[in-house]
Scaffold this motif. Sequence first.
Motif, short mmCIF file in Angstrom:
data_model
loop_
_atom_site.label_atom_id
_atom_site.label_comp_id
_atom_site.label_asym_id
_atom_site.label_seq_id
_atom_site.Cartn_x
_atom_site.Cartn_y
_atom_site.Cartn_z
N SER A 183 72.18 58.70 96.24
CA SER A 183 70.84 59.13 96.66
C SER A 183 69.82 58.93 95.55
O SER A 183 68.66 58.57 95.81
CB SER A 183 70.86 60.59 97.11
N GLU B 210 69.00 55.25 95.61
CA GLU B 210 68.15 54.94 96.77
C GLU B 210 66.70 55.34 96.51
O GLU B 210 65.76 54.60 96.83
CB GLU B 210 68.67 55.65 98.01
N LYS C 110 63.37 52.89 96.35
CA LYS C 110 62.19 53.10 97.21
C LYS C 110 60.94 53.40 96.40
O LYS C 110 59.82 53.25 96.90
CB LYS C 110 62.46 54.24 98.19
#
Length: 211
Positions: A179, A182, A186
């Motif tokens: 996470s 990620e 982003k």
Amino acid sequence: VPSTSSDMRVEPQEADGPRHLQIRRQMNGWFSRSAIQDLRPTIEALSASLLDERRGHASYDLAVDYAVPLASLTMLRMLGLPAKDEADLRKSIDVLLHVRTADEGLVLAAALELYEYITNVIVERADAADSDDPAGHSLIDKIMGVEIDGVPTTVHEQCSMILSLILAGLETSALAIASMAECLMKRPELRDRLIAEPQLVPKAIDEFLRF
């Protein structure tokens, strides 16, 4: 908590009240900031090794090739299990946590294999402790010293605690790593800032974990 026999209870998750607190109090110190800090060289070496393994490959799956094996190898090292057994243990763990199958026999076989392996390790460590060998300092050695109401825990209870750490800790750690990655993919501006200002990394990790 569903009622279960003491022989089938998962420690400490299915232990109620005072029993649960006794176990958790003894476990908490094993994962203090200072205790984990002592493991930093080991974790950094594992991290570098996993990254080197995929160097030059055309593709890279962060979860499969890095997050999951880093979490599992770190826990196995903390437990003090032999390095030669890590590959087979990771296969059993992967079946229990990540393989999607309707074959209950496959999952049960992996669970029994892991249970029998851990049980044998506990018995061997106990035999060594009764000899002239010095006591160890791994998580398994600490778990073997856990007492409840002043009574030593049984081999099954010790095995249950070890399996709880393996199966519960690995998934959360791997997901946390994935996470974080990620989020940085982003938010490339955050990634660039952390590269430019590495002193912010510790605080960023705390924020990622809260997020």
